[in-house]
Motif scaffolding. Structure first.
Motif, mmCIF file in Angstrom:
data_model
loop_
_atom_site.group_PDB
_atom_site.id
_atom_site.type_symbol
_atom_site.label_atom_id
_atom_site.label_comp_id
_atom_site.label_asym_id
_atom_site.label_seq_id
_atom_site.Cartn_x
_atom_site.Cartn_y
_atom_site.Cartn_z
ATOM 1 N N UNK A 175 0.847 -1.181 0.000
ATOM 2 C CA UNK A 175 0.000 0.000 0.000
ATOM 3 C C UNK A 175 0.886 1.236 0.000
ATOM 4 N N UNK A 176 0.421 2.289 -0.619
ATOM 5 C CA UNK A 176 1.084 3.587 -0.620
ATOM 6 C C UNK A 176 2.551 3.468 -1.034
ATOM 7 N N UNK A 177 2.834 2.612 -2.005
ATOM 8 C CA UNK A 177 4.173 2.490 -2.555
ATOM 9 C C UNK A 177 5.147 1.672 -1.727
ATOM 10 N N UNK A 202 11.549 1.993 -0.045
ATOM 11 C CA UNK A 202 12.798 2.620 -0.476
ATOM 12 C C UNK A 202 13.966 2.328 0.445
ATOM 13 N N UNK A 203 14.022 1.156 1.038
ATOM 14 C CA UNK A 203 15.118 0.780 1.917
ATOM 15 C C UNK A 203 14.961 1.254 3.358
ATOM 16 N N UNK A 211 10.995 6.549 4.081
ATOM 17 C CA UNK A 211 11.177 7.160 2.774
ATOM 18 C C UNK A 211 10.209 8.324 2.560
ATOM 19 N N UNK A 212 9.038 8.248 3.139
ATOM 20 C CA UNK A 212 8.056 9.340 3.158
ATOM 21 C C UNK A 212 7.026 9.004 4.224
ATOM 22 N N UNK A 213 6.217 9.956 4.608
ATOM 23 C CA UNK A 213 5.213 9.725 5.660
ATOM 24 C C UNK A 213 3.945 9.106 5.056
ATOM 25 N N UNK A 214 3.505 8.004 5.653
ATOM 26 C CA UNK A 214 2.263 7.339 5.247
ATOM 27 C C UNK A 214 1.502 6.957 6.514
ATOM 28 N N UNK A 215 0.221 6.633 6.348
ATOM 29 C CA UNK A 215 -0.550 6.172 7.504
ATOM 30 C C UNK A 215 -1.378 4.956 7.105
#
Length: 174
Positions: A68-70, A110-111, A154-158
């Protein structure tokens, strides 16, 4: 003689669903990812007339992964504590259950990785059959709804995991 047999029935029937028990479950479903897992279960039951009441807790490990979400979400552990209310007849009990649930989830993208523990509630229904001795078999369905948590990888997700689990298991009553 038939009067004596009928008099003994309530004590035996009451003992079927009373006391401590432990068991193992296999689960398949979708909560923060789809998959299968194995669980250990402990509980305690009381029988009053046709009513079978109890409390139980379980911990499921492994197997629930999703994208989900990349990124990829992996449920490391899923568990709960539930009250159980059932109607017992012969060697069977049908029941409803409700209580608290939790899941330990990790997100990777992304690691980078981040983990969080989600809390929420669960509601379900099932049936259990006494097989003989202290052994019983059960089949149930649980719906789990957990709170939203944020992850930084790598970025903020929820993620706010929810979904259903079909479960089969065996219990042993002590």
């Amino acid at each position: 003689m038939s009067t004596a047999a009928r008099a003994a029935e309530p004590a035996e029937a009451g003992a079927l669903w009373s006391g401590p028990y432990a068991g193992a479950l296999l689960s398949y479903g979708r909560v923060a990812g789809e998959g299968a897992g194995g669980a250990l279960l402990v509980g305690y039951g009381w029988r009053s007339g046709p009513w079978a009441l109890g409390i139980e807790g379980d911990l499921t490990l492994g197997g629930f992964d999703g994208r989900a979400q990349g990124g990829r979400f992996e449920t490391e552990a899923l568990g709960g504590v539930r009250a159980r209310v059932g109607y017992a007849f012969d060697r069977f009990v049908v029941y409803g259950a409700a209580g608290a649930a939790f899941a330990s989830v990790e997100y990777a993208r992304g690691g980078a990785r981040d983990g969080a523990t989600h809390f929420g509630w669960t509601l379900g229904a099932g049936a259990e059959a006494h097989l003989g001795g202290g052994v019983s078999a059960r089949a149930e369905f649980l719906y789990v709804d957990l709170d939203r948590r944020g992850y930084r990888a790598d970025r903020e997700v929820s993620l706010a995991p929810d979904g259903g689990l079909a479960r089969l298991g065996l219990n042993y009553r002590f």
